[in-house]
Scaffold this motif. Structure first.
Motif, short mmCIF file in Angstrom:
data_model
loop_
_atom_site.label_atom_id
_atom_site.label_comp_id
_atom_site.label_asym_id
_atom_site.label_seq_id
_atom_site.Cartn_x
_atom_site.Cartn_y
_atom_site.Cartn_z
N UNK A 188 0.84 -1.19 0.00
CA UNK A 188 0.00 0.00 0.00
C UNK A 188 0.88 1.24 0.00
N UNK A 189 0.69 2.11 -0.98
CA UNK A 189 1.51 3.31 -1.16
C UNK A 189 0.63 4.55 -1.13
N UNK A 190 0.88 5.42 -0.18
CA UNK A 190 0.08 6.63 -0.02
C UNK A 190 0.83 7.82 -0.61
N UNK A 191 0.34 8.35 -1.72
CA UNK A 191 0.93 9.51 -2.41
C UNK A 191 2.45 9.33 -2.61
N UNK A 192 2.89 8.28 -3.29
CA UNK A 192 4.33 7.98 -3.37
C UNK A 192 5.15 8.94 -4.22
N UNK A 193 4.51 9.77 -5.05
CA UNK A 193 5.29 10.65 -5.94
C UNK A 193 5.18 12.13 -5.58
N UNK A 194 4.58 12.43 -4.43
CA UNK A 194 4.43 13.84 -4.04
C UNK A 194 5.80 14.49 -3.84
N UNK A 195 6.02 15.63 -4.47
CA UNK A 195 7.25 16.40 -4.29
C UNK A 195 8.42 15.93 -5.12
N UNK A 196 8.22 14.95 -6.01
CA UNK A 196 9.32 14.45 -6.82
C UNK A 196 9.38 15.20 -8.14
N UNK A 197 10.59 15.23 -8.75
CA UNK A 197 10.70 15.85 -10.06
C UNK A 197 10.23 14.87 -11.13
N UNK A 198 10.01 15.32 -12.38
CA UNK A 198 9.42 14.45 -13.40
C UNK A 198 10.17 13.15 -13.64
N UNK A 199 11.50 13.18 -13.62
CA UNK A 199 12.25 11.94 -13.88
C UNK A 199 12.09 10.96 -12.73
N UNK A 200 12.06 11.48 -11.50
CA UNK A 200 11.86 10.61 -10.35
C UNK A 200 10.46 10.01 -10.37
N UNK A 201 9.47 10.81 -10.80
CA UNK A 201 8.09 10.31 -10.89
C UNK A 201 8.01 9.16 -11.88
N UNK A 202 8.67 9.31 -13.04
CA UNK A 202 8.67 8.25 -14.05
C UNK A 202 9.28 6.98 -13.48
N UNK A 203 10.38 7.13 -12.71
CA UNK A 203 11.03 5.95 -12.13
C UNK A 203 10.11 5.26 -11.12
N UNK A 204 9.49 6.05 -10.22
CA UNK A 204 8.62 5.47 -9.20
C UNK A 204 7.44 4.75 -9.84
N UNK A 205 6.89 5.34 -10.92
CA UNK A 205 5.77 4.68 -11.61
C UNK A 205 6.21 3.34 -12.20
N UNK A 206 7.40 3.30 -12.77
CA UNK A 206 7.92 2.04 -13.32
C UNK A 206 8.12 1.02 -12.21
N UNK A 207 8.58 1.49 -11.06
CA UNK A 207 8.77 0.59 -9.92
C UNK A 207 7.44 0.03 -9.43
N UNK A 208 6.40 0.87 -9.43
CA UNK A 208 5.07 0.42 -8.99
C UNK A 208 4.55 -0.66 -9.94
N UNK A 209 4.74 -0.46 -11.25
CA UNK A 209 4.32 -1.48 -12.22
C UNK A 209 5.06 -2.79 -11.99
N UNK A 210 6.35 -2.68 -11.66
CA UNK A 210 7.14 -3.88 -11.40
C UNK A 210 6.64 -4.59 -10.14
N UNK A 211 6.29 -3.81 -9.11
CA UNK A 211 5.74 -4.40 -7.89
C UNK A 211 4.44 -5.16 -8.19
N UNK A 212 3.66 -4.63 -9.13
CA UNK A 212 2.38 -5.24 -9.48
C UNK A 212 2.51 -6.62 -10.10
N UNK A 213 3.71 -6.99 -10.54
CA UNK A 213 3.91 -8.32 -11.12
C UNK A 213 3.86 -9.42 -10.05
N UNK A 214 4.24 -9.08 -8.81
CA UNK A 214 4.30 -10.08 -7.75
C UNK A 214 3.46 -9.74 -6.53
N UNK A 215 2.86 -8.55 -6.50
CA UNK A 215 2.09 -8.12 -5.35
C UNK A 215 0.78 -7.47 -5.80
#
Length: 418
Positions: A155-182
């Motif tokens: 469970x992730x509550x507002x995981x990209x708040x305050x991040x710059x665009x490149x960091x947001x893209x990375x966190x979104x990719x990480x969330x998709x990867x988490x979705x493969x096993x969780x």
């Protein structure tokens, strides 16, 4: 699986969450969407056992989060809106601490820390003090701790708040990867974030669930009428003749394009009517070329505004234009004839650093101090202050950037650890 049944949370006379019910099925990424103050974080805190409900029930794989918290929480990894990090720990020390708190030991602890570090790409930062990391890396450390224990639900509550665009893209990719096993539950008020990563959306407004479905189904259920857009080369009278003979069309609008003899048509059809085949066949029989034929889908932004009873962007712009004179008038009238700047009192008590209110004695200097304190209270846990070298996580410099200057950060680390 998570079952939320008639959940209610009240603060005195205010109701933050009002009798909501929904089910989270395994293997999907759920988007928890709503405006600020809709009750998203309150619901998250109740689901994870951090907050007691006023009424209702939350079941995690059959365990009641209130009555059986220890059993229920084994299935959950949680990242609050503000990551619960210890600034004077390194990521490696912190993950070791969290892993032991979750009951991990020995080879299993090392293996899971290795996996979390590699998955979040914090290997190069694992021995650097957390307080010297950029916000993006701190967020990754927070996600890494949520992964420890291999929970079924993250469970992730507002995981990209305050991040710059490149960091947001990375966190979104990480969330998709988490979705493969969780199973992942992502809380956000950022529409593009939900549409980019989520399979299913739950929309809250005023403490209530106003919609719960896939994005595709939600966009089709916002209103009964649907719109089909087409571009055709034909005379206007021919267009009108064809459209008037097709059942299911409630209205249409024909507009010229820049190309001579080519027209755009906006067709409104009845609910659940799909007339594309009939339209294409009718114009094909007349030899009229069809350049475009597609249904118009409701955007996530428009769908969100309608479901939460929020004003449209056009109404907001109109309101700003209409009230512009009143806004300037209010600024002109501050404290009568005196300038606003004259009314701002600044008390200078020295350097800004002296006024931060930071107490250096507030936390242990290193995790080793925590272990020593545990020994004094009779805790048999092994000392984890050595910070052994765990994990070889790699980081891709093309995808992410480090906000701190490397040399300056290393100096800070040495000073703080000395």
């Amino acid at each position: 699986m998570i079952e939320v049944k008639h959940l209610t949370k009240k603060y005195a006379s205010e109701t933050a969450v009002n009798d909501i019910s929904f089910t989270v099925e395994p293997g999907k990424i759920y988007g928890f969407l709503g405006p600020n103050g809709a009750g998203k974080s309150t619901t998250m805190n109740i689901i994870t056992g951090c907050l007691a409900p006023t009424d209702g029930q939350v079941l995690i794989n059959g365990y009641d989060i209130t009555e059986e918290p220890e059993d229920a929480k084994r299935f959950i990894g949680y990242l609050p809106e503000i990551p619960p990090l210890y600034p004077d720990f390194t990521p490696l020390e912190y993950l070791t601490f969290v892993g032991k708190a979750k009951g991990l030991r020995g080879a299993e602890l090392k293996s899971q820390i290795d996996y979390a570090i590699e998955s979040t790409c914090i290997g190069e930062m694992k021995n650097r003090l957390i307080k010297n990391l950029s916000k993006g890396y701190k967020q990754r450390v927070g996600i890494a701790q949520a992964m420890l224990g291999n929970p079924e639900i993250v469970i992730l509550d507002e995981p990209t708040v305050g991040l710059d665009p490149r960091q947001i893209i990375y966190i979104r990719s990480l969330i998709k990867k988490l979705g493969e096993n969780h199973t992942v539950i992502l809380s956000s008020h950022i529409l593009s974030e939900i549409s980019a990563v989520c399979d299913y959306v739950i929309i809250l407004s005023g403490g209530k669930v106003v919609a719960s479905d896939t994005l595709e189904n939600l966009s089709g259920s916002v209103e009964n009428a649907r719109i089909t857009n087409m571009t055709v080369r034909a005379e206007p009278e021919t267009l009108k003749g064809v459209l008037s003979k097709i059942d299911g069309i409630t209205e249409y609008e024909i507009t010229e394009t820049k190309e001579n003899g080519v027209y755009n048509i906006k067709i409104t059809v009845e609910a659940d009517a799909d007339i594309r085949d009939e339209l294409f066949g009718a114009f094909a029989r007349l030899g009229a070329p069809v350049y475009k034929l597609a249904p118009e889908t409701v955007s996530l932004e428009e769908m969100f505004l309608r479901l939460t009873n929020t004003v449209t962007p056009e109404e907001i712009e109109e309101g700003l234009s209409d009230n512009s004179e009143d806004v300037y008038y209010e600024y002109d009238e501050i404290d009568g004839d005196e300038d606003a700047e004259d009314n701002i009192e600044i008390e200078d008590d020295g350097d800004a650093e002296d006024n931060r209110g930071i107490d250096d004695d507030e936390g242990p200097e290193s995790i080793g101090d925590t272990a020593d304190a545990d020994k004094e209270t009779g805790d048999d846990g092994e000392n984890i202050g050595d910070g052994e070298n765990i994990g070889d996580g790699e980081i891709n410099d093309d995808e992410v950037t480090e906000d701190e200057d490397i040399e300056e950060t290393e100096k800070k680390d040495e000073e703080n650890k000395s």
